[in-house]
Write a protein that holds these residues in place. Sequence first.
Motif, PDB file in Angstrom:
ATOM      1  N   MET A 200       2.446   6.029   0.107  1.00 22.82           N
ATOM      2  CA  MET A 200       1.042   6.127  -0.545  1.00 22.82           C
ATOM      3  C   MET A 200       1.348   6.073  -2.190  1.00 22.82           C
ATOM      4  N   LEU A 201       1.979   7.236  -2.574  1.00 21.74           N
ATOM      5  CA  LEU A 201       2.269   7.454  -3.738  1.00 21.74           C
ATOM      6  C   LEU A 201       3.212   6.274  -4.393  1.00 21.74           C
ATOM      7  N   VAL A 202       4.253   5.631  -3.730  1.00 18.81           N
ATOM      8  CA  VAL A 202       4.966   4.529  -4.217  1.00 18.81           C
ATOM      9  C   VAL A 202       4.029   3.345  -4.515  1.00 18.81           C
ATOM     10  N   PHE A 203       2.957   3.367  -3.696  1.00 17.66           N
ATOM     11  CA  PHE A 203       1.889   2.186  -3.843  1.00 17.66           C
ATOM     12  C   PHE A 203       1.036   2.469  -5.243  1.00 17.66           C
ATOM     13  N   GLU A 204       0.697   3.788  -5.501  1.00 14.76           N
ATOM     14  CA  GLU A 204      -0.003   4.061  -6.674  1.00 14.76           C
ATOM     15  C   GLU A 204       0.894   3.572  -7.831  1.00 14.76           C
ATOM     16  N   ILE A 205       1.977   3.876  -7.755  1.00 10.68           N
ATOM     17  CA  ILE A 205       2.838   3.425  -8.782  1.00 10.68           C
ATOM     18  C   ILE A 205       3.112   2.082  -8.856  1.00 10.68           C
ATOM     19  N   CYS A 206       3.306   1.121  -7.949  1.00  9.57           N
ATOM     20  CA  CYS A 206       3.233   0.027  -8.118  1.00  9.57           C
ATOM     21  C   CYS A 206       1.918  -0.880  -8.222  1.00  9.57           C
ATOM     22  N   SER A 207       0.911  -0.291  -7.994  1.00  7.76           N
ATOM     23  CA  SER A 207      -0.424  -0.929  -8.189  1.00  7.76           C
ATOM     24  C   SER A 207      -1.254  -0.216  -9.244  1.00  7.76           C
ATOM     25  N   PRO A 234       1.064  -4.823  -4.038  1.00  9.87           N
ATOM     26  CA  PRO A 234       1.095  -6.086  -4.867  1.00  9.87           C
ATOM     27  C   PRO A 234       2.107  -7.130  -4.785  1.00  9.87           C
ATOM     28  N   ALA A 235       1.892  -8.291  -5.177  1.00  8.33           N
ATOM     29  CA  ALA A 235       2.912  -9.291  -5.005  1.00  8.33           C
ATOM     30  C   ALA A 235       4.096  -9.302  -5.792  1.00  8.33           C
ATOM     31  N   ASP A 236       3.755  -8.460  -6.857  1.00  7.87           N
ATOM     32  CA  ASP A 236       4.913  -8.233  -7.938  1.00  7.87           C
ATOM     33  C   ASP A 236       5.740  -7.086  -7.682  1.00  7.87           C
ATOM     34  N   CYS A 237       5.378  -6.262  -6.548  1.00  9.24           N
ATOM     35  CA  CYS A 237       6.106  -5.123  -6.429  1.00  9.24           C
ATOM     36  C   CYS A 237       7.601  -5.539  -5.844  1.00  9.24           C
ATOM     37  N   PRO A 238       8.564  -4.748  -6.595  1.00 12.59           N
ATOM     38  CA  PRO A 238      10.151  -4.844  -6.230  1.00 12.59           C
ATOM     39  C   PRO A 238      10.400  -4.997  -4.756  1.00 12.59           C
ATOM     40  N   GLU A 239      11.291  -5.855  -4.250  1.00 16.90           N
ATOM     41  CA  GLU A 239      11.324  -6.004  -3.038  1.00 16.90           C
ATOM     42  C   GLU A 239      11.833  -4.559  -2.359  1.00 16.90           C
ATOM     43  N   GLU A 240      12.660  -3.738  -2.973  1.00 15.31           N
ATOM     44  CA  GLU A 240      13.351  -2.742  -2.088  1.00 15.31           C
ATOM     45  C   GLU A 240      12.017  -1.590  -1.834  1.00 15.31           C
ATOM     46  N   LEU A 241      11.158  -1.537  -2.743  1.00 12.24           N
ATOM     47  CA  LEU A 241       9.846  -0.732  -2.848  1.00 12.24           C
ATOM     48  C   LEU A 241       8.975  -0.990  -1.643  1.00 12.24           C
ATOM     49  N   SER A 242       8.927  -2.500  -1.744  1.00 17.08           N
ATOM     50  CA  SER A 242       8.010  -3.015  -0.527  1.00 17.08           C
ATOM     51  C   SER A 242       8.483  -2.528   0.653  1.00 17.08           C
ATOM     52  N   TYR A 243       9.945  -2.565   0.959  1.00 20.82           N
ATOM     53  CA  TYR A 243      10.383  -2.290   2.246  1.00 20.82           C
ATOM     54  C   TYR A 243      10.192  -0.765   2.618  1.00 20.82           C
ATOM     55  N   ILE A 244      10.346  -0.242   1.512  1.00 23.57           N
ATOM     56  CA  ILE A 244      10.226   1.516   1.707  1.00 23.57           C
ATOM     57  C   ILE A 244       8.703   1.780   2.081  1.00 23.57           C
ATOM     58  N   PRO A 584       4.429  -8.269  13.036  1.00 22.40           N
ATOM     59  CA  PRO A 584       3.182  -8.818  12.511  1.00 22.40           C
ATOM     60  C   PRO A 584       2.136  -8.086  12.210  1.00 22.40           C
ATOM     61  N   ASP A 585       2.410  -6.548  12.497  1.00 21.61           N
ATOM     62  CA  ASP A 585       1.367  -5.459  12.020  1.00 21.61           C
ATOM     63  C   ASP A 585       1.865  -4.899  11.117  1.00 21.61           C
ATOM     64  N   ARG A 586       2.831  -5.054  10.487  1.00 19.61           N
ATOM     65  CA  ARG A 586       3.621  -4.397   9.280  1.00 19.61           C
ATOM     66  C   ARG A 586       3.585  -5.352   7.969  1.00 19.61           C
ATOM     67  N   THR A 587       2.714  -6.066   7.851  1.00 21.80           N
ATOM     68  CA  THR A 587       2.791  -7.204   6.564  1.00 21.80           C
ATOM     69  C   THR A 587       2.281  -6.623   5.313  1.00 21.80           C
ATOM     70  N   GLY A 588       1.647  -5.261   5.396  1.00 21.31           N
ATOM     71  CA  GLY A 588       1.434  -4.890   4.120  1.00 21.31           C
ATOM     72  C   GLY A 588      -0.104  -5.081   3.778  1.00 21.31           C
ATOM     73  N   LYS A 589      -0.800  -5.819   4.755  1.00 25.08           N
ATOM     74  CA  LYS A 589      -2.043  -6.285   4.059  1.00 25.08           C
ATOM     75  C   LYS A 589      -3.337  -5.629   4.796  1.00 25.08           C
ATOM     76  N   ASP A 590      -4.182  -5.491   4.342  1.00 26.67           N
ATOM     77  CA  ASP A 590      -5.298  -4.759   4.701  1.00 26.67           C
ATOM     78  C   ASP A 590      -5.803  -5.306   6.004  1.00 26.67           C
ATOM     79  N   ARG A 591      -5.927  -4.597   7.117  1.00 27.70           N
ATOM     80  CA  ARG A 591      -6.371  -4.941   8.277  1.00 27.70           C
ATOM     81  C   ARG A 591      -7.845  -5.085   8.633  1.00 27.70           C
ATOM     82  N   VAL A 592      -8.668  -4.504   7.591  1.00 27.76           N
ATOM     83  CA  VAL A 592     -10.081  -4.385   7.736  1.00 27.76           C
ATOM     84  C   VAL A 592     -10.679  -4.967   6.652  1.00 27.76           C
TER      85      VAL A 592
END
Length: 593
Positions: A200-207, A234-244, A584-592
């Motif tokens: 979640m912290l990495v998400f804060e940094i990226c978004s 975010p779409a512009d997030c570095p690939e490796e951070l998105s994986y993590i 399919p359930d780890r797309t990084g998209k909001d499910r709600v």
Amino acid sequence: MDLRSDTIERSDFEYQEMLGEGGCGVVYRATFKTKYKDHKEAAAKVLTHLRREEIDILRRLRHDNVVNMLGFYADGPTKVIFFEYTPYGSLYQYLSQDELTPLPNELRRRWAKEAALAIQYLHNKKILHRDVKSSNCLLFYGIPGTLKLCDFGLAKDVDHSQTTSTQQGTYRFWAPEVIRTDDRDHAVFSKYTDVWAYGMLVFEICSRKLPFVDKEWQTVINYVGKGELFPTIPADCPEELSYIMKRCWRTNPKERPSINRIVTDLHNASEFTEQWRMVNTFKPQDKNGRKLKANRVACCSNGDIVVADNFEHHHRYIVTKEGMYKMALTPPRPYQINYIGSIAINADGYIALTDWTTPFATIFSRDGKFVNRFQAASSTDNNLTGIAVDKDGNLIVHDSQRTVTQYSCPDGRQLNQIQVDGNTQELPRIATNSHHQLLFYDDSTSTGITKVIAVNNEGKEVFNISPQIGERATGKTYRGMEVGLCGLVTGGENDEIFIAMKVCIPNIDKYSGRIGRPNTGHVHRYSCTGEFQQCIIRGLHSPHDLAMTSDGSLIVANDDGILKYSVEPALVVSKTMWKPKASPDRTGKDRVA
């Protein structure tokens, strides 16, 4: 437990403005009437409930990316812990200033790695943070600065109503298994709940946004607890951070990566973010154009290089950054300099030389004129072995009896003297850093392994580094090959440590027998607390010394002459980095919605 060494008296400090207030105490800026451990001010956390075991843990924590404890004050039930203070605020404050402007990817990667290193350090000490978020990350050394984690081990689990009542509620960072626990005071926190919060912290940094900022807390609690709600990466997030992030957000905690694995993956993904390339090479010349060897080097602020040749001609001279001769460094008679041990240059341009065969230091001006010569060893029976310059421009001199003396420059007035623990070699290098620490070579271990030790201003060891080339530790012999240290400097953006090593490979000669010949060498980079970061230069031909220019380039003296290396940023995502399986359930998209 003895707390006397860290105890601060009430008369030694004054409270200033309040910096913040949380569930575990109030934080004030405090100023010291006199410098305390080289700090003029601190963040004073006032607590009413604190166990001494927690203080003992805090006293042992020392890391580049952790806000370190400075001292402790107790007055009845009131306890005050003093931490490093920064005027630059928290990461949350910085991210929320301009949410519409994305951070540069280099900064995203750096802060993600610094946060991971802090959590790794705590986990390796068997400490859970339990409240990893941007408001518990402080920025030091400027904006944007170095990220340091705070409030480790002190975060207390508060009830549901307390946490959900604020915008920065901790519930945004709770792992599903914590949310599913009815009793927050007995929630099951683990290393993997810290890993979830790290994602979640990495998400804060990226978004630049809090997780689920557009969701009601009831929605977050209900759906995250079921494993059905995740932030939109975010779409512009570095690939490796998105994986993590996706791996950190696995609902089953056993499927999340350990923080050690995350640090490894970040290192593999960014081990080429800094590539050191040779940008210049030359053989220094004397005034007649004759090429000379060099085994000691130091750099002037104007780009000139001071070179000493201890092999053949025993010359000391200044050359331009292209290697052209400018002037010799020659003391007046009857003074002599026989064999240069070390060279140091301060910000005023004074050049200080030590002679291994005498107890004297010799000072020249930047234009090569003799200025002073004084006895710098602790006695006339001791020889000087190393010299360096501290951040105030004073000389730090080490002699053969492990005595370190501080002198003003250029007049040679003694300012301070300490005795260093251990058994430093007769011919060590010495360096200083911004933490008022000294670094030396040391061979005091019974195994004979040569290491670099850092000591504080009392001469006590703070940490040590045992460099090695492959499986070969320095100071040891492997199948006839001897590995040794030959250069030591500190510097760079984060006050890093650079160590040059060489391998002596035996050469069999049918006439003269076995001859040891220094044949190859490497330069390694370490953090300012001694953690290995990267082998930045390989395949040097018999290196002898290492220096750093004012712009952060490295100068290497070896048998091929003088080599200059500069860093060039170039991100390459390593192929060895793990790739999460498609799900399919780890797309990084909001499910709600």
